[in-house]
Design an enzyme around this catalytic site. Structure first.
Site, PDB file in Angstrom:
ATOM      1  N   THR A  34       1.051  -1.539  -0.114  1.00  0.00           N
ATOM      2  CA  THR A  34      -0.259   0.194   0.102  1.00  0.00           C
ATOM      3  C   THR A  34       0.331   1.338  -0.092  1.00  0.00           C
ATOM      4  O   THR A  34       2.238   1.125   0.312  1.00  0.00           O
ATOM      5  CB  THR A  34      -0.570  -0.544   1.294  1.00  0.00           C
ATOM      6  OG1 THR A  34       0.182   0.709   2.498  1.00  0.00           O
ATOM      7  CG2 THR A  34      -1.450  -1.561   1.779  1.00  0.00           C
ATOM      8  N   ASP A  35       0.276   2.449  -0.448  1.00  0.00           N
ATOM      9  CA  ASP A  35       0.970   3.338   0.255  1.00  0.00           C
ATOM     10  C   ASP A  35       0.780   3.872   1.652  1.00  0.00           C
ATOM     11  O   ASP A  35       0.381   2.677   2.509  1.00  0.00           O
ATOM     12  CB  ASP A  35       0.184   4.643  -0.743  1.00  0.00           C
ATOM     13  CG  ASP A  35       1.663   6.187  -1.272  1.00  0.00           C
ATOM     14  OD1 ASP A  35       1.386   6.322  -1.746  1.00  0.00           O
ATOM     15  OD2 ASP A  35       2.648   5.954  -0.128  1.00  0.00           O
ATOM     16  N   TRP A  36       1.644   4.354   2.073  1.00  0.00           N
ATOM     17  CA  TRP A  36       1.999   5.215   3.682  1.00  0.00           C
ATOM     18  C   TRP A  36       0.040   5.187   3.629  1.00  0.00           C
ATOM     19  O   TRP A  36      -0.478   6.464   3.929  1.00  0.00           O
ATOM     20  CB  TRP A  36       2.401   6.389   3.820  1.00  0.00           C
ATOM     21  CG  TRP A  36       2.795   6.938   4.953  1.00  0.00           C
ATOM     22  CD1 TRP A  36       1.629   7.227   5.871  1.00  0.00           C
ATOM     23  CD2 TRP A  36       4.305   6.702   5.799  1.00  0.00           C
ATOM     24  NE1 TRP A  36       2.591   7.452   7.473  1.00  0.00           N
ATOM     25  CE2 TRP A  36       3.863   7.659   6.819  1.00  0.00           C
ATOM     26  CE3 TRP A  36       5.239   6.132   4.984  1.00  0.00           C
ATOM     27  CZ2 TRP A  36       4.795   7.202   8.048  1.00  0.00           C
ATOM     28  CZ3 TRP A  36       6.478   6.802   6.112  1.00  0.00           C
ATOM     29  CH2 TRP A  36       5.836   6.858   8.048  1.00  0.00           C
TER      30      TRP A  36
END
Ligand code: GLC
Length: 738
Positions: free
Chosen positions: A274-276
């Site tokens: 995932t992104d942050w």
């Protein structure tokens, strides 16, 4: 839905065939063996990625962190790794990651600048050098290349991608994946690439970062998917989901994207991160009830690793026990993670040689490559009276807030580049000229004009003036959208003040995006647009200004007259009322003009018929003449290759490189088609007076698109073809696909 099923079945047949026929690899066997020994808690631990330093050793010792990001202290990294390998029950090494976006220590031009080179080879070389320096520091996974198509310069992250064109995006993205990953991921100097942000992140409404996107499946497939698909097929080891939602579905919870397309249709077998906290943000989106629900949705959609939401590590065991997440999906995710760690050789060599960095950081050949990239990324936008190169000038005024700004020059996402290694234009120009140095402004947003009189007086004592303007690094990149794209502060006024001295004025812009610089062009003779050029931007720009190098860069994005024109891109559809360039403009409108008297077409009364500079535009110190494009024949079958040629002549006084571009237009489709599409480009270097026949071989299959039935096909019909120096000029030739 019928079509998706068909595509999935096709993908499944491919995967099934492969899995039935291909014997399990040595690595697959090791993964299965290790997986069979893992508790559910240990499996979930591998799916957990955390940001931090030595304090995470305790988490690693419990086997509850599969990857760490944002630590570059090798002693702390070795401490974390030691805890994982020597203290956790199974000793699974941690995957060390970092955003190495356009260099680690040696910083290359920001990616939009690398795209302006139209030189995949230099992008690959830069990525390779980034990998050599980053892996010496223990980093074996970078979150790059960013493949987001960007059509709106208000969005700060245009700085990190390859601009508005899918074809250019493919070429640069694949080159960077190859550079990072090399021939073999087990090479200690290789690091896993991460193609991001999947998908459509650059279409954020209003250019406001993280914002909603409304992208049809057909637009996804024709515009936003191509670079991801090509990079996936080129072997990209990982992929990152994007923050945005598409038509109400956040990418991190989008099963159609992450399973149906990525796995079943494309057959991609890499690892999805995932992104942050993009999983956790599905609560804010209003897609998830709570953190536990985000973990359920992300895993069921196909996410393997959770960056910094803490949702997986907290809730996945519960979710499995409640039957909301299957352990089979957990095993698949952990298999993807462990496979990558085995491929990188982490089990054999988990620790960092703490002396390695000193041997490679800022190596002369790295700096030379960074300088070459900076030279090639500079775009000559204007050169009235051939003021450039300043090869006769003895004394020059150097002024402006970007002339001697070692940190700003590195641009966004340059965490580990050390400003003390930056060579600024001021430093480099002092080796070429007698320089009068008057900053004029302290930083790009500075409005203090108190030294302007001194600057103008200095200009009158010089043979010419070079004004370095643009953006501080912080003004582009993530979360840094702008609604006004004019030069910040009093930079435009500084240029106008210098112009009053009546000497030749050269403006150099260092920015993270195409700014609206039309009024600045009126106050200077020449303008070089270099984006943020990185560590060696100074020597590169000095060579260009002096004439030791000749500009070859081309605009990877359309340059606007006004931010209000955004989004504006060359490969647009035609509309039913395309602008014809003779419509009435604001100041010509008669008083009490009749309602329909101005021309009912698609344009702006105030900012006119088109952009300031089109995609693919850039001047040279030399001039190039194109003949008309010639085709081998006028009609082609679907299995043919179109051979298109043009005579290119260097009609100027300098040896120079021209980026020759091939465009096509499908005149009539089952759905409307773009007015132009880039299908090829080639860097051609010619001595003055020389000419060359430049030939492109374009497979007819490259003209395929997703049509009215959502099938990927080449449709018969008539096409135009151009071979030119930018997307707005050149003669066309017609051909037919039967
Ligand atoms: C950021 C960015 C992403 C980056 C990640 C890790 O929010 O969106 O591109 O790789 O977090 O730093």
């Amino acid at each position: 839905m019928k079509r998706t099923l068909r595509l999935m079945l096709a993908g499944a047949v491919v995967a099934l065939t492969a899995s039935c026929s291909a014997p399990k690899s040595e690595i697959d066997r090791k993964v299965d063996d290790l997986l069979s020994k893992m508790t559910l808690r240990e499996k979930v631990g591998q799916m957990n990625q955390l940001s931090g330093g030595a304090e995470l050793a305790a988490v690693a010792a419990k086997g509850e962190m599969g990857s760490v990001l944002n630590c570059v202290d090798v002693k702390q990294l070795n401490a974390i790794q030691k805890a994982a390998v020597e203290e956790s029950r199974l000793g699974i090494p941690v995957l060390i990651s970092r955003d190495v976006i356009h260099g680690f220590r040696t910083i290359f031009p920001i990616p939009i600048g690398l795209a302006a080179t139209f030189d995949p080879a230099i992008a690959e070389e830069g990525a390779r050098i980034s990998a050599v320096e980053a892996t010496a520091n223990g980093i074996r996974w970078t979150f790059s290349p960013m493949l987001d198509i960007a059509r709106d310069p208000r969005w700060g992250r245009v700085a990190e991608g390859s601009g508005e064109d899918p074809y250019l995006d493919v070429q640069m993205g694949v080159a960077m994946v190859k550079g990072y990953q090399g021939e073999d991921l087990s090479d200690p100097a290789s690091m896993a690439a991460c193609i991001k942000h999947f998908v459509g992140y650059g279409a954020a409404e209003g250019g406001r970062d993280y914002n909603s996107t409304m992208i049809s499946e057909r637009s996804l497939r024709n515009t936003y998917f191509p670079a991801f698909k090509a990079a996936a097929e080129a072997g990209a080891a990982t992929l990152m989901t994007s923050f945005n939602e598409i038509d109400g579905i956040p990418s991190t919870g989008n099963k159609w994207l992450l399973k149906d397309v990525l796995r079943d249709e494309w057959g991609w077998k890499g690892m999805v991160v995932t992104d942050w906290n993009s999983a956790g943000e599905m609560i804010a989106h209003g897609f998830s009830r709570d953190l536990k629900h985000t973990a359920e949705q992300a895993i069921n959609a196909g996410v393997d690793m959770d960056m910094m939401s803490y949702g997986f590590i907290q809730y996945v065991e519960e979710l499995v026990k409640e039957g909301k997440v299957s352990e089979k999906d957990i095993d698949n995710a952990v298999r993807n993670i462990l496979k990558l760690k085995f491929e990188l050789g982490l089990f054999e060599n988990p620790y960092i040689d703490e002396t390695a960095s000193a041997k490679v950081d800022y190596a002369p050949e790295h700096l030379e490559a960074a300088k070459k990239a900076a030279v090639e990324s500079a775009i000559l936008l204007q050169n009235k009276g051939n003021v450039l190169p300043l090869d006769k000038a003895k004394t020059i005024l150097v002024t402006g807030p970007l002339a001697d700004a070692p940190y700003e020059q590195l641009g966004t996402w340059a965490f580990d580049g050390q400003p003390e290694h930056t060579v600024t234009p001021l430093t480099a120009l002092r080796k070429e000229y007698n320089v009068i140095w008057e900053p004029g402004l302290k930083y790009s947003r500075d409005n203090d004009r108190s030294s302007f009189a001194k600057v103008r007086a200095a200009a009158s004592r010089a043979d010419a003036a070079v004004v370095f303007v643009g953006e501080e690094a912080i003004l582009s990149g993530e979360a840094h959208s702008l609604s006004n794209l004019n030069l910040q502060g009093a930079q435009s006024e500084l240029i106008a003040e210098v112009a009053k001295a009546g000497k030749p004025v050269v403006v150099v812009v260092m920015a993270g995006r195409p700014l609206t610089i039309e009024r600045d062009l009126a106050n200077c003779d020449a303008m070089l647009y270099s984006f943020h050029p990185g560590t060696m931007g100074g020597p590169a720009l000095a060579d260009l200004i002096k004439g030791k190098a000749v500009p070859s860069g081309k605009t990877p994005m359309t340059f606007l007259r006004d931010a209000g024109q955004a989004p504006f891109y060359y490969n647009h559809n035609n509309s039913g009322r395309p602008c014809h360039g003779t419509e009435t403009l604001l100041n010509d409108i008669p008083i009490a003009a009749g309602q329909t008297s101005l021309g009912c077409t698609s344009y702006y009364l105030d900012s006119g018929y088109g952009p300031l500079f089109p995609f693919g535009y850039g001047l040279s110190y030399s001039t190039f003449e194109y003949g008309n494009p010639v085709l081998e024949k006028a009609e082609y079958g679907k299995d043919d290759v179109i051979k298109a040629s043009v005579e290119l002549r260097n009609t100027g006084k300098y040896e120079a490189t021209e980026i020759v571009q091939l465009y096509v237009r499908d005149l009539v489709g089952s759905v409307v088609r773009p007015v132009k599409e880039l299908k090829g480009f080639e860097r051609v270097t010619l001595a003055p007076g020389d000419s060359k026949t430049v030939t492109f071989e374009l497979p007819v299959s490259d003209l395929a698109f997703w049509n009215i039935d959502m099938e990927y096909v080449v449709e018969p019909g008539d096409f135009n073809l151009w071979i030119a120096g930018d997307s707005a000029t050149g003669e066309s030739v017609n051909f037919t696909i039967r």
